[in-house]
Design an enzyme around this catalytic site. Sequence first.
Site, short mmCIF file in Angstrom:
data_model
loop_
_atom_site.label_atom_id
_atom_site.label_comp_id
_atom_site.label_asym_id
_atom_site.label_seq_id
_atom_site.Cartn_x
_atom_site.Cartn_y
_atom_site.Cartn_z
N GLU A 285 1.22 -1.34 -0.22
CA GLU A 285 -0.05 -0.25 -0.30
C GLU A 285 1.45 0.83 0.22
O GLU A 285 0.37 2.69 -0.56
CB GLU A 285 -0.69 -0.11 1.19
CG GLU A 285 -2.52 0.58 1.37
CD GLU A 285 -2.95 0.22 1.76
OE1 GLU A 285 -3.48 -0.71 3.22
OE2 GLU A 285 -3.97 1.27 1.46
N HIS A 306 6.93 -27.29 -0.57
CA HIS A 306 5.86 -28.40 -2.16
C HIS A 306 4.87 -28.19 -2.61
O HIS A 306 4.10 -28.88 -2.45
CB HIS A 306 5.45 -29.74 -0.43
CG HIS A 306 6.37 -30.47 1.00
ND1 HIS A 306 6.97 -31.31 -0.47
CD2 HIS A 306 6.85 -29.51 1.03
CE1 HIS A 306 7.53 -31.98 1.52
NE2 HIS A 306 8.20 -30.83 1.51
N LYS A 420 -14.12 1.41 -3.52
CA LYS A 420 -15.06 1.88 -2.79
C LYS A 420 -16.39 2.82 -3.95
O LYS A 420 -17.52 2.38 -3.70
CB LYS A 420 -14.52 2.93 -2.07
CG LYS A 420 -13.86 2.04 -1.34
CD LYS A 420 -13.38 3.02 0.27
CE LYS A 420 -12.12 2.59 1.10
NZ LYS A 420 -11.58 4.15 1.68
#
Length: 430
Positions: A285, A306, A420
């Site tokens: 961010e 793995h 948003k």
Amino acid sequence: MNLNVNIPNNFITTEEWNQLEPYAIHAYKLLTEKSGEGKEFTGWIHLPELTLNNKNWMNSLFQLKKLYSEINIDSLVIIGIGGSYMGTKAIHFALTSHLITQENSIPVLYLGHHIEPTYYYHALRWLESRHPLVIVISKSGTTTEPAIAFRFIRKWIEETFPHESARRIIAITDARKGSLRKLADEKGYTSFAIPDDVGGRFSVLTSVGLVPLTLLGINPEALLEGAMDMQKICLERSQLNKNPALLYATWRHAFLSRGRPIEVWTTFYPQLYYLGEWWKQLFGESEGKQGKGIFPTTLTYTTDLHSMGQYIQDGSRIMFETMISIETPSHDVTIPCLPDNLDDLHYIEGKNLSYVNQKAEDGTIMAHVDGNVPVIRISIPELNEYHLGQLIYFFEFACGISSYMFNVNPFDQPGVEAYKNNMFRLLGKI
Ligand code: PA5
């Protein structure tokens, strides 16, 4: 003893390093002289020392624990998203996730970090038999996800504990602005202000993290002491080769300049899983803007050897690795000796598991370096509050420098608004 950083030899030339140095020193100055973009959000730089010296504030933190004897509390609900919960969860998980039975630790429900309904359904059912203390955290006091969570919880608390609902809620938010501040003042909740000059992802060592962590039984003083000692190291050492955070930030840019735009944060200590998530948010961010930034991702070993181990060893050479290690684990066990060797483990019987884990780490570093993935190894002597405090400050400081080396503002997040705005439009809010 302090955190230690080992950096790879021979990946770039001295000439390339010398070219980067002036950018690193310039970024260091912008950060420490508080003269760069976003300088109004650099309050975290001196905060560990200031907080430790603020005895009244520290006392108000410790006083909070009295709540446990004053009202019946059997669980905590911690509401927040992004920087308002990630640091708390990282430290809480690092220090308690090994307690498989969770004995001696209070049950915690994290809410408000997403809006998935099945989780909410079960969370609300779980609460029915509980007497929780609720901590709601939002700097802006207006973020949708925690606001939705708090609406559910507030309704339930007010109906279930009508005479003590306000005593069961602590709000941590801006001193003056936002819906949560209004609610806290009107309803008379205990509240803590988040400093104006500290942004979300740099706020774990403010009331944002220290209040819930203290209530979780984690020692806030030791966290701050670790951070303060790292603060001194970072602020007193302005030379590139002497300052661990400056070195780490500069190496990241060195790798990028050599075609490595991905940083893989790895650890052989699964307790650090959420610290990796916190780190990912911090760097992602802060740096990821204007088409720039190193893409941060995380893996936990040996589990992920793995799965993604194949790619790291042998796939596209687009990454470098930052491995976080602990020199001495808090507890150890010995691999049992058995008379038969049916499982072919004779060669390690009688050895401590820490020894085997360490050899796995050493072997992985050798393999990845051989496979042309450079590895930075950052180690702490032990996993405790003090060294977590050091790590947190170290990464925050390095993140500020690294972002300034990209010439971006480390302390804003304009890109977060895009989803948003669409969501609000689709929901008819705007
Ligand atoms: O780092 C940041 O600023 C963000 O991740 C915020 O912490 C997050 O969006 C939550 O914001 P708020 O605390 O205002 O609810």
